[in-house]
Scaffold this motif. Structure first.
Motif, PDB file in Angstrom:
ATOM      1  N   PRO A   1       0.803  -1.239   0.000  1.00 45.05           N
ATOM      2  CA  PRO A   1       0.000   0.000   0.000  1.00 45.05           C
ATOM      3  C   PRO A   1       0.827   1.276   0.000  1.00 45.05           C
ATOM      4  O   PRO A   1       0.360   2.315  -0.464  1.00 45.05           O
ATOM      5  CB  PRO A   1      -0.820  -0.129   1.281  1.00 45.05           C
ATOM      6  CG  PRO A   1       0.002  -0.992   2.169  1.00 45.05           C
ATOM      7  CD  PRO A   1       0.682  -1.979   1.265  1.00 45.05           C
TER       8      PRO A   1
ATOM      9  N   VAL B   1      -6.780   5.789   2.068  1.00 47.05           N
ATOM     10  CA  VAL B   1      -6.993   4.623   1.212  1.00 47.05           C
ATOM     11  C   VAL B   1      -6.919   5.017  -0.260  1.00 47.05           C
ATOM     12  O   VAL B   1      -7.252   6.144  -0.648  1.00 47.05           O
ATOM     13  CB  VAL B   1      -8.351   3.950   1.503  1.00 47.05           C
ATOM     14  CG1 VAL B   1      -8.412   3.489   2.942  1.00 47.05           C
ATOM     15  CG2 VAL B   1      -9.522   4.873   1.181  1.00 47.05           C
TER      16      VAL B   1
ATOM     17  N   LEU C   1      -8.960  -0.293  -4.235  1.00 50.70           N
ATOM     18  CA  LEU C   1      -9.890  -1.058  -3.402  1.00 50.70           C
ATOM     19  C   LEU C   1     -11.172  -1.382  -4.159  1.00 50.70           C
ATOM     20  O   LEU C   1     -11.717  -2.494  -4.036  1.00 50.70           O
ATOM     21  CB  LEU C   1     -10.204  -0.288  -2.121  1.00 50.70           C
ATOM     22  CG  LEU C   1      -9.041  -0.052  -1.148  1.00 50.70           C
ATOM     23  CD1 LEU C   1      -9.551   0.628   0.126  1.00 50.70           C
ATOM     24  CD2 LEU C   1      -8.316  -1.348  -0.802  1.00 50.70           C
TER      25      LEU C   1
ATOM     26  N   THR D   1      -5.643  -7.258   5.693  1.00 48.29           N
ATOM     27  CA  THR D   1      -4.681  -6.174   5.913  1.00 48.29           C
ATOM     28  C   THR D   1      -3.697  -6.598   7.002  1.00 48.29           C
ATOM     29  O   THR D   1      -4.081  -7.214   7.994  1.00 48.29           O
ATOM     30  CB  THR D   1      -5.364  -4.869   6.336  1.00 48.29           C
ATOM     31  OG1 THR D   1      -5.939  -5.021   7.637  1.00 48.29           O
ATOM     32  CG2 THR D   1      -6.456  -4.484   5.352  1.00 48.29           C
TER      33      THR D   1
ATOM     34  N   ILE E   1      -9.314   0.676   6.008  1.00 46.35           N
ATOM     35  CA  ILE E   1      -9.750  -0.069   4.821  1.00 46.35           C
ATOM     36  C   ILE E   1     -11.064  -0.793   5.096  1.00 46.35           C
ATOM     37  O   ILE E   1     -11.978  -0.805   4.252  1.00 46.35           O
ATOM     38  CB  ILE E   1      -8.638  -1.053   4.388  1.00 46.35           C
ATOM     39  CG1 ILE E   1      -7.467  -0.257   3.798  1.00 46.35           C
ATOM     40  CG2 ILE E   1      -9.164  -2.077   3.388  1.00 46.35           C
ATOM     41  CD1 ILE E   1      -6.284  -1.088   3.401  1.00 46.35           C
TER      42      ILE E   1
ATOM     43  N   TYR F   1     -13.793   1.598   4.816  1.00 47.42           N
ATOM     44  CA  TYR F   1     -14.080   1.990   3.434  1.00 47.42           C
ATOM     45  C   TYR F   1     -15.035   0.989   2.779  1.00 47.42           C
ATOM     46  O   TYR F   1     -15.991   1.381   2.083  1.00 47.42           O
ATOM     47  CB  TYR F   1     -12.793   2.082   2.619  1.00 47.42           C
ATOM     48  CG  TYR F   1     -13.046   2.451   1.179  1.00 47.42           C
ATOM     49  CD1 TYR F   1     -13.260   3.775   0.819  1.00 47.42           C
ATOM     50  CD2 TYR F   1     -13.127   1.467   0.195  1.00 47.42           C
ATOM     51  CE1 TYR F   1     -13.538   4.114  -0.499  1.00 47.42           C
ATOM     52  CE2 TYR F   1     -13.400   1.800  -1.125  1.00 47.42           C
ATOM     53  CZ  TYR F   1     -13.608   3.121  -1.465  1.00 47.42           C
ATOM     54  OH  TYR F   1     -13.892   3.462  -2.765  1.00 47.42           O
TER      55      TYR F   1
END
Length: 586
Positions: free
Chosen positions: A500, A506, A511, A523, A537, A540
């Motif tokens: 990442p 993010v 994604l 993750t 994440i 999200y």
């Protein structure tokens, strides 16, 4: 031996001066026995032996309260308060005694968990106020030294002690050193006070309203007893300034005070240490890189805050850098504000700091640096599980902390080549403050090309494209991600692997693309997962159909943890991660 029979400071009070000198000698040998076998803080403790014997002889702990700054000087205190087995006993007995002041270990004599700097006077003023409110009469004694006076909280504590105006005794252990050499204007006054035997007309402590005593012979038990007796039961804020020798009684520690501030096990007979296999270190690589770049860029300045070793700046390298290296003393808040001002003034500052000490700078990073968008660079060293493991020094919280601050980009390189590409870009760009998390799992090289430019919006890098499962492994856990993907391949799962690189936000495009052919995102981050990168994440993806397995360390205050056990308890061993993945997709 005397010290084997001393269970409390009360036992000291039965001894005469000659016996107390023997106690000091035995205490010093006990310290050397422990640190030669296990490592630890050598010089600071050796230099404060006689003062500790005298303090416990004159005052009446635990009724009288002792507060140690940083705890670098607390080993003699532990020996004289019933914990001598932690210095002369078996490995298991040594394990039971930490290297820092700890009420969890000894609530009767250790008043606070203390490991960070410049706190003792402030903590002691709280005890001072509590005593005054309750109307009791105990002495409150704060010990401060090893450069701690350069920290801002020490100034605030002294300010409040003076304001309260009641009895408090502040022992300034002046060994002329911090971890390395001292930096800061106050140390110029301490030097003038030493040179004048305390009679210098410009006395910083008197100007603040303190009664003041000076003792040149800070390693003389008899004279220490005299000066401490003269201030016992004082009703005024009082400073006792003692001149000690760091490393006293052990020649190697006296001759090279910086190298012996803290050290790994050694041969007590001559100070030699076992030869370590040669290996690369980020400290050495960073300092070499900065010194090379300084010759090309006169505006590049390396900044440290009392720990020049974080950036590999040995005494020789500090001399080579000259005015392009600044050490602000143990004053991380000053470092942040100063690099912001330096960047505003057109310089290219790079501040390198250990993760655990970065915690004191939240407000300065948010207010002085990020609101002003000044393009300074912060190197975060030692972040993660494989770093320091005492409860006061754990390095698990820099990701949640820094990623909560708007306007700061936090980069996590996976390899040495990626780190230096990010560092060069961060130094050359002129729009935003950049923090870089130096990998904490050793120096890992790659032959693959790395980007030389990094934008201000997050751009993840997919290093292997698969399906069904995506592993997003950040920074020093990237290699763990590689291992997990390899193990999953052995079970018939061709997992995607993503580096990442950006921890603070993010990459929505990457994604979103995973939704087409993946059902699980894993993750992995080397630190506290609560408020961290993985939870961002997971948030999200929210109500979408994507499952997210967040891998990191549960928020807690861990003390002297075993690394393998910590990873196992948090399901972070490679095989455990694979087990959890298979359970979720079955």
């Amino acid at each position: 031996m005397y010290i084997e029979k001393i269970q409390s400071p009360a036992d000291l009070k039965q001894l005469d001066i000659e016996a107390l000198k023997t106690v000091a000698d035995e205490t010093r040998q006990a310290i050397l026995n422990r640190v030669s076998r296990r490592g630890g803080h050598v010089g600071p403790n050796l230099g404060f032996v006689e003062a500790t014997v005298a303090l416990h002889y004159v005052f009446n702990a635990p009724e009288d309260k002792l507060v140690f700054d940083v705890s670098h000087q607390s080993y003699p205190h532990k020996i004289l308060t019933g914990r001598v087995s932690g210095f002369l006993g078996s490995a298991e007995e040594m394990d039971a005694v930490s290297g820092y002041s700890s009420p969890a270990e000894c609530p009767e004599y250790d008043n606070f968990e203390v490991g960070h700097t410049s706190t003792s006077v402030s903590l002691a003023t709280g005890l001072q106020k509590a005593r005054d409110i309750k109307g009791t009469k105990e002495n409150i004694i704060a010990v401060i030294g090893d450069g701690s006076l350069s920290g801002g909280e020490a100034f605030e504590g002294l300010d409040e002690a003076s304001e309260l105006g009641t009895g408090i005794i502040i022992v300034v252990n002046d060994n002329e050193m911090s971890i390395a050499e001292n930096h800061g204007g106050i140390y110029k006054n301490l030097r003038a006070l030493r040179e004048s035997r305390g009679t210098c007309g410009h006395n910083w402590f008197k100007a603040w309203g303190f009664e003041y005593r000076y003792l040149e012979e800070g390693n003389d038990v008899e004279k220490l007893i005299e000066v401490f007796s003269s201030v016992k039961d004082t009703d005024r804020p009082t400073v006792v300034h003692i001149h000690t020798e760091k490393g006293h009684g052990f020649a190697p520690a006296v001759e090279n005070k910086e190298a012996w501030h803290y050290g790994m096990p050694f041969n007590v007979a001559d100070g030699s240490r076992p030869e370590q296999p040669a290996c690369e270190s980020y400290g050495q690589l960073i300092s070499d890189w900065l010194l090379r770049e300084m010759k090309r860029d006169s505006r590049l300045v390396a900044v440290t805050a009392g720990t020049p070793a974080a950036a590999g700046f040995t005494p020789q390298k500090r001399r080579e850098a000259g005015r392009q290296h600044v050490d602000v003393g143990i004053a991380e808040e000053q470092a942040v504000a100063m690099i912001s001002g330096m960047a505003k003034g057109g310089l290219h500052p790079v501040w390198t700091v250990f993760s655990t000490f970065l915690q004191r700078t939240y407000d300065q990073i948010a207010q002085d640096l990020c609101i002003n968008s000044n393009p300074a660079v912060i190197n975060v060293a030692g972040g993660g599980t494989a770093s320091m493991n005492d409860i006061t020094h754990i390095c698990l919280f820099d990701i949640p902390m820094l990623c909560s601050i708007p306007g700061l980009i936090y980069l996590a390189p996976a390899t040495c080549e990626e780190y230096f590409a990010m560092l060069r870009w961060a130094v050359c760009q002129d729009r935003k403050p950049i923090a870089i998390r130096i990998p904490g799992n050793g120096v890992n090289h790659t032959a693959a090309p790395v980007d030389t430019e990094y934008g201000y919006e997050p751009q993840y890098r997919t290093t292997h494209k698969g399906e069904k499962v995506a592993v997003i492994a950040a920074g020093s856990f990237y290699q763990k991600g590689e291992n997990v993907v390899r193990l999953l391949a052995g079970k018939g799962i061709d997992a995607t692997l993503i580096n990442p690189r950006y921890l603070n936000a993010v990459d929505a495009e990457t994604l979103d693309a995973l939704k087409e052919s993946h059902e699980l995102v894993v993750t992995l981050e080397d630190g506290c997962k609560d408020g961290g990168f993985g939870e961002r994440i997971a948030s999200y993806y929210g109500t979408s159909g994507m499952k997210v397995l967040v891998g990191g360390v549960k928020k807690d205050l861990y003390d002297r943890f075993d690394l393998h056990q910590l990873l196992s308890d948090n399901r972070l061993l490679d095989e455990q991660i694979v087990e959890d993945v298979m359970a979720l997709i079955s």
